[in-house]
Design an enzyme around this catalytic site. Structure first.
Site, PDB file in Angstrom:
ATOM      1  N   SER A 127       0.809  -1.212   0.000  1.00  0.00           N
ATOM      2  CA  SER A 127       0.000   0.000   0.000  1.00  0.00           C
ATOM      3  C   SER A 127       0.846   1.269   0.000  1.00  0.00           C
ATOM      4  O   SER A 127       1.936   1.315   0.595  1.00  0.00           O
ATOM      5  CB  SER A 127      -0.910   0.010   1.230  1.00  0.00           C
ATOM      6  OG  SER A 127      -1.582   1.246   1.356  1.00  0.00           O
ATOM      7  N   TYR A 151      -2.263   5.096  -4.211  1.00  0.00           N
ATOM      8  CA  TYR A 151      -3.341   6.032  -3.947  1.00  0.00           C
ATOM      9  C   TYR A 151      -3.019   7.307  -4.715  1.00  0.00           C
ATOM     10  O   TYR A 151      -1.973   7.920  -4.494  1.00  0.00           O
ATOM     11  CB  TYR A 151      -3.464   6.338  -2.449  1.00  0.00           C
ATOM     12  CG  TYR A 151      -4.283   5.336  -1.684  1.00  0.00           C
ATOM     13  CD1 TYR A 151      -5.586   5.038  -2.076  1.00  0.00           C
ATOM     14  CD2 TYR A 151      -3.764   4.699  -0.559  1.00  0.00           C
ATOM     15  CE1 TYR A 151      -6.349   4.116  -1.374  1.00  0.00           C
ATOM     16  CE2 TYR A 151      -4.519   3.784   0.152  1.00  0.00           C
ATOM     17  CZ  TYR A 151      -5.803   3.500  -0.266  1.00  0.00           C
ATOM     18  OH  TYR A 151      -6.558   2.588   0.428  1.00  0.00           O
ATOM     19  N   THR A 177      -5.796   2.419  -7.050  1.00  0.00           N
ATOM     20  CA  THR A 177      -7.097   2.350  -6.383  1.00  0.00           C
ATOM     21  C   THR A 177      -7.934   3.543  -6.817  1.00  0.00           C
ATOM     22  O   THR A 177      -7.512   4.696  -6.675  1.00  0.00           O
ATOM     23  CB  THR A 177      -6.925   2.354  -4.855  1.00  0.00           C
ATOM     24  OG1 THR A 177      -6.205   1.169  -4.475  1.00  0.00           O
ATOM     25  CG2 THR A 177      -8.273   2.369  -4.151  1.00  0.00           C
ATOM     26  N   LYS A 256      -8.053  -0.824  -9.497  1.00  0.00           N
ATOM     27  CA  LYS A 256      -8.722  -1.538  -8.411  1.00  0.00           C
ATOM     28  C   LYS A 256      -9.917  -0.722  -7.933  1.00  0.00           C
ATOM     29  O   LYS A 256      -9.779   0.444  -7.561  1.00  0.00           O
ATOM     30  CB  LYS A 256      -7.754  -1.767  -7.246  1.00  0.00           C
ATOM     31  CG  LYS A 256      -8.363  -2.436  -6.021  1.00  0.00           C
ATOM     32  CD  LYS A 256      -7.276  -2.673  -4.972  1.00  0.00           C
ATOM     33  CE  LYS A 256      -7.842  -3.288  -3.701  1.00  0.00           C
ATOM     34  NZ  LYS A 256      -8.614  -2.296  -2.905  1.00  0.00           N
ATOM     35  N   HIS A 280     -13.574  -2.242  -2.005  1.00  0.00           N
ATOM     36  CA  HIS A 280     -12.713  -1.835  -0.884  1.00  0.00           C
ATOM     37  C   HIS A 280     -13.089  -2.583   0.399  1.00  0.00           C
ATOM     38  O   HIS A 280     -13.036  -2.040   1.501  1.00  0.00           O
ATOM     39  CB  HIS A 280     -12.806  -0.319  -0.663  1.00  0.00           C
ATOM     40  CG  HIS A 280     -11.496   0.316  -0.311  1.00  0.00           C
ATOM     41  ND1 HIS A 280     -10.699   0.936  -1.243  1.00  0.00           N
ATOM     42  CD2 HIS A 280     -10.820   0.421   0.863  1.00  0.00           C
ATOM     43  CE1 HIS A 280      -9.617   1.419  -0.663  1.00  0.00           C
ATOM     44  NE2 HIS A 280      -9.655   1.100   0.618  1.00  0.00           N
TER      45      HIS A 280
END
Length: 383
Positions: A127, A151, A177, A256, A280
């Site tokens: 992440s 992100y 994402t 995603k 999510h």
């Protein structure tokens, strides 16, 4: 592809029984143990969903709506769980989903998870908001497979910098994402007054990034947190941003958070390399479609042109069989390994992975298949 060795019943029983003497075996038991060791804030952050948690629940009930109709009298003595994605061969169709700020579950956080994933040969998706930098995690994993989850930042140059760092550190794909344009309405976190991001738990990749740090008057936690919060939610995010990302990396790009088949078609048209069907984990839009319910239409829309993966709700080997039969090339797990991490660190993550893979092997054989490639919707019935 690597072959899964046939395991005699007595050996399997001995192995599982030995493991369960010290650690949980089921997802529910792991969750209960994690509840016992974690404070309310971290536990609810990991376990909870948004709103009334309808989506969180539907991700699980969706699997119960499909029943496996196994085939019989088929030689399943030699089995393969292996798959190929983006030119790489993997031992299993299971990945560890990008879960941020893992240090809230265990002091070693992503480093413990990385060691367990590397030992098992299971790809880890790291992440952006990890508690350790992407370089530290890469060093821990060595040559083991890993992807980097991005992100999006309203500061595009920060995005380009992180992606370039991931390439340099040996990550083999970028996962963008796209369902976090705003923060989901998380009642549990509001009740607990808990935000690990505001507490600085997910800053490692930011404070080690030269472009991000150049935006700060002074590099300290308070300034970094405020800069992250200004940039991490991005209501203007659109397909042109994906085009911008393509200009800055030659790695495969997966999006995603896709749930609508029309978005899947656009993804193919815009040159995206893969899709992860995800809501999510029920943490963003409450009342959204479950991922398993969304999967068949997306797989049909894509028509095999790019891989489709599934995230959210996967707990058992039978779940993996159902997802693959409905069109997923692979699945990602999140909460299961996070509970393992909370309870027993690296050993807990390793145990969760090992149990799921063993259960997948058994479920595959009992479904009448010798490889995951044989799975298709003909072995399922809607109930």
């Amino acid at each position: 592809m690597a072959k899964t060795e046939h395991t005699e019943e007595s050996l399997l029983f001995t192995r599982v029984n030995k493991a369960t003497q010290a650690l949980p075996i089921s997802f529910e038991d792991w969750e209960q143990k994690a509840r016992e060791v974690l404070p309310d804030g971290p536990f609810d952050y990991i376990a909870g969903g948004s709103g009334a948690e309808e989506t969180l629940a539907s991700n699980r009930t969706a699997f119960s709506k499909w029943a496996i109709v196994p085939r019989m009298l088929r030689d399943v003595s030699r089995r393969s769980l292996g798959i190929e994605l983006f030119g790489q061969s993997w031992k299993t169709p299971v990945l560890l989903a990008p879960v941020g700020m893992q240090a809230i579950a265990h002091p070693e956080g992503e480093l413990a998870t990385a060691r367990a994933a590397a030992a098992a040969g299971v790809p880890m998706v790291v992440s952006t908001v990890s508690a350790h930098s992407l370089e530290q995690i890469a060093d821990t994993m060595g040559d083991a497979p890993r992807w980097f989850q991005l992100y999006w930042s309203n500061d595009r140059e920060v995005c380009a910098s992180m992606v370039k760092r991931a390439e340099t550190a040996g990550y083999s794909a970028i996962v963008v994402t796209v369902d976090t344009v705003l923060l989901g309405w998380k009642r549990r976190d509001f009740r607990n007054g808990y935000s690990p991001l505001r507490e600085g738990k997910g800053l490692a990749n930011y404070i080690s990034d030269p472009i991000f740090c150049s935006r700060l008057a002074e590099v300290n936690m308070e300034n970094a947190v405020e800069e992250v919060l200004r940039n991490i939610y991005h209501p203007t995010l659109n397909w042109d941003d994906i085009d911008y990302l393509r200009q800055h990396t030659g790695l495969p790009i997966l999006v995603k958070g896709i749930l609508h088949p029309d978005d899947a078609k656009i993804a193919v048209e815009r040159g995206v390399d893969g899709i992860i069907v995800s809501n999510h984990g029920g943490r963003q839009l409450d009342g959204a479609i479950s991922t398993l319910d969304a999967l068949p239409a997306i797989a049909e829309a894509v028509e095999g042109r790019i891989p489709v993966l599934l995230d959210s709700g996967v707990r058992t080997g039978a779940d993996v069989v159902k997802a693959l039969a409905l069109g997923a090339a692979a699945v990602l797990i999140g909460r299961p390994f996070m509970y393992g991490l909370a309870v027993a660190g690296e050993q807990g993550v390793a145990s969760v992975i090992d149990t799921l893979i063993q259960e997948l092997d058994v479920s595959l054989a009992l479904s009448g298949a010798s490889s995951v490639e044989e799975l298709n919707s003909r072995i399922l019935v809607r109930v």
